[in-house]
Design a protein around this motif. Structure first.
Motif, mmCIF file in Angstrom:
data_model
loop_
_atom_site.group_PDB
_atom_site.id
_atom_site.type_symbol
_atom_site.label_atom_id
_atom_site.label_comp_id
_atom_site.label_asym_id
_atom_site.label_seq_id
_atom_site.Cartn_x
_atom_site.Cartn_y
_atom_site.Cartn_z
ATOM 1 N N THR A 157 56.717 66.722 67.309
ATOM 2 C CA THR A 157 55.885 65.589 67.721
ATOM 3 C C THR A 157 56.622 64.258 67.610
ATOM 4 N N PHE A 158 57.738 64.251 66.882
ATOM 5 C CA PHE A 158 58.586 63.052 66.826
ATOM 6 C C PHE A 158 60.021 63.470 66.554
ATOM 7 N N PRO A 159 60.943 63.014 67.396
ATOM 8 C CA PRO A 159 60.674 62.218 68.595
ATOM 9 C C PRO A 159 60.237 63.105 69.751
ATOM 10 N N LEU A 160 59.493 62.524 70.674
ATOM 11 C CA LEU A 160 59.196 63.216 71.919
ATOM 12 C C LEU A 160 60.414 63.126 72.831
ATOM 13 N N SER A 161 60.564 64.112 73.685
ATOM 14 C CA SER A 161 61.693 64.091 74.606
ATOM 15 C C SER A 161 61.437 63.099 75.734
ATOM 16 N N THR A 162 62.504 62.610 76.307
ATOM 17 C CA THR A 162 62.421 61.590 77.348
ATOM 18 C C THR A 162 63.059 62.077 78.646
ATOM 19 N N PHE A 163 62.703 61.408 79.726
ATOM 20 C CA PHE A 163 63.279 61.664 81.050
ATOM 21 C C PHE A 163 63.107 63.118 81.496
ATOM 22 N N GLU A 164 61.920 63.654 81.211
ATOM 23 C CA GLU A 164 61.559 64.989 81.674
ATOM 24 C C GLU A 164 60.670 64.873 82.911
ATOM 25 N N HIS A 165 60.637 65.929 83.702
ATOM 26 C CA HIS A 165 59.797 65.964 84.900
ATOM 27 C C HIS A 165 58.765 67.074 84.742
ATOM 28 N N LEU A 166 57.536 66.705 84.413
ATOM 29 C CA LEU A 166 56.453 67.669 84.269
ATOM 30 C C LEU A 166 55.901 67.996 85.652
ATOM 31 N N LYS A 167 55.758 69.285 85.925
ATOM 32 C CA LYS A 167 55.303 69.712 87.244
ATOM 33 C C LYS A 167 54.078 70.614 87.119
ATOM 34 N N PHE A 168 53.095 70.343 87.955
ATOM 35 C CA PHE A 168 51.883 71.151 88.032
ATOM 36 C C PHE A 168 51.726 71.580 89.494
ATOM 37 N N THR A 169 51.648 72.881 89.725
ATOM 38 C CA THR A 169 51.534 73.378 91.097
ATOM 39 C C THR A 169 50.340 74.314 91.211
ATOM 40 N N VAL A 170 49.419 73.965 92.094
ATOM 41 C CA VAL A 170 48.246 74.804 92.341
ATOM 42 C C VAL A 170 48.638 75.902 93.326
ATOM 43 N N LEU A 171 48.404 77.141 92.936
ATOM 44 C CA LEU A 171 48.785 78.297 93.750
ATOM 45 C C LEU A 171 47.579 78.817 94.537
ATOM 46 N N PRO A 172 47.807 79.694 95.512
ATOM 47 C CA PRO A 172 46.693 80.203 96.328
ATOM 48 C C PRO A 172 45.592 80.861 95.498
ATOM 49 N N ALA A 173 44.371 80.670 95.953
ATOM 50 C CA ALA A 173 43.202 81.196 95.251
ATOM 51 C C ALA A 173 43.139 82.718 95.318
#
Length: 249
Positions: free
Chosen positions: A203-219
């Motif tokens: 929880t400390f330190p948090l990482s920096t310069f990351e790219h969080l990705k969320f992708t909705v897939l077919p139902a």
């Protein structure tokens, strides 16, 4: 270098995150008490959009890709892999049109500004993991509310967070319980990437310069199939998208 910058930027992020929780506690209370569910939900949606914005104070960024034409007149069970608490604000914000509710530990309903209040009045399920009967009852009530109000829910079937991004085996019990009350719900997988990296140093330190990705897939249509079969299909689709090995049949 990401860790070094984390020591500098994490306090800024935490101050902003904490201030937002404190500011929105009375806002939520007023919205719910004076104007009801919709006003309260709107305040929660705004809060979570701002909480997501605090990720950018760390140099991180968030992408949410939804190319699916999902109905808003039908309940949906969003099934996602779970990597950290930082999964949650973007999901609440981006899934707002579907009134997505969460399943949380009952311990979280006390002591956390904004979060605890929302868990109490927001319509989700707060379960006591030490009490299976209470947990089942809460999930059944959630399923009933979903059916009556055309709400949706977000479930993390792994049951715990993945510390390295590798998807763990999905459990179907919670989804099976909800489907008993809301059998026409649609199953929609969501693949989450890199949220675990934000807390790879703790929880400390948090990482920096990351790219969080969320992708909705077919139902996925349930079509009266066993919940276990449907959940395994959702798990396979998420693993396939993430390029992870599928479990042998």
């Amino acid at each position: 270098m990401k860790k070094v910058f984390g020591y500098i930027l994490s306090p800024i992020h935490y101050i902003a995150f904490g201030l937002l929780l404190g500011i929105f506690q009375p806002i939520q209370w007023i919205c719910y008490r004076a104007f009801g569910y919709r006003a309260h939900k709107y305040s929660v949606d705004i809060l979570n959009s701002l909480l997501t914005a605090t990720y950018y104070l760390l140099g991180n960024r968030v992408s949410f890709v939804n190319k699916q034409n999902l109905p808003t007149n039908r309940s949906i069970i969003f099934v996602a892999n779970h990597q950290s608490m930082y999964d949650i604000p973007p999901l609440i914000w981006k899934l707002a049109p579907w009134h997505a509710k969460f399943i949380s530990k009952i311990e979280l309903t006390k002591g956390i500004p904004s979060i605890s209040y929302n868990l109490k009045v927001g319509g989700g399920a707060n379960i006591d993991r030490k009490d299976p009967r209470q947990s089942i009852t809460e999930l059944m009530k959630l399923g009933q509310r979903m059916k009556e109000n055309v709400w949706s829910t977000v479930i993390f079937p792994e049951g715990t967070r993945s510390k390295d991004g590798n998807v763990r085996a999905f459990q179907s019990a919670g989804i099976a319980t909800i489907l008993k009350k809301c059998p026409d719900a649609l199953i929609v997988p969501i693949a989450i990437e890199n949220a675990w990296k934000m807390v790879q140093y703790g929880t400390f330190p948090l990482s920096t310069f990351e790219h969080l990705k969320f992708t909705v897939l077919p139902a996925i249509e349930v079509n009266k199939r066993p919940a276990d079969e449907v959940v395994k299909e959702a798990e396979a689709e998420i693993k396939k998208f993430l390029g992870q090995d599928l479990d042998p049949l």
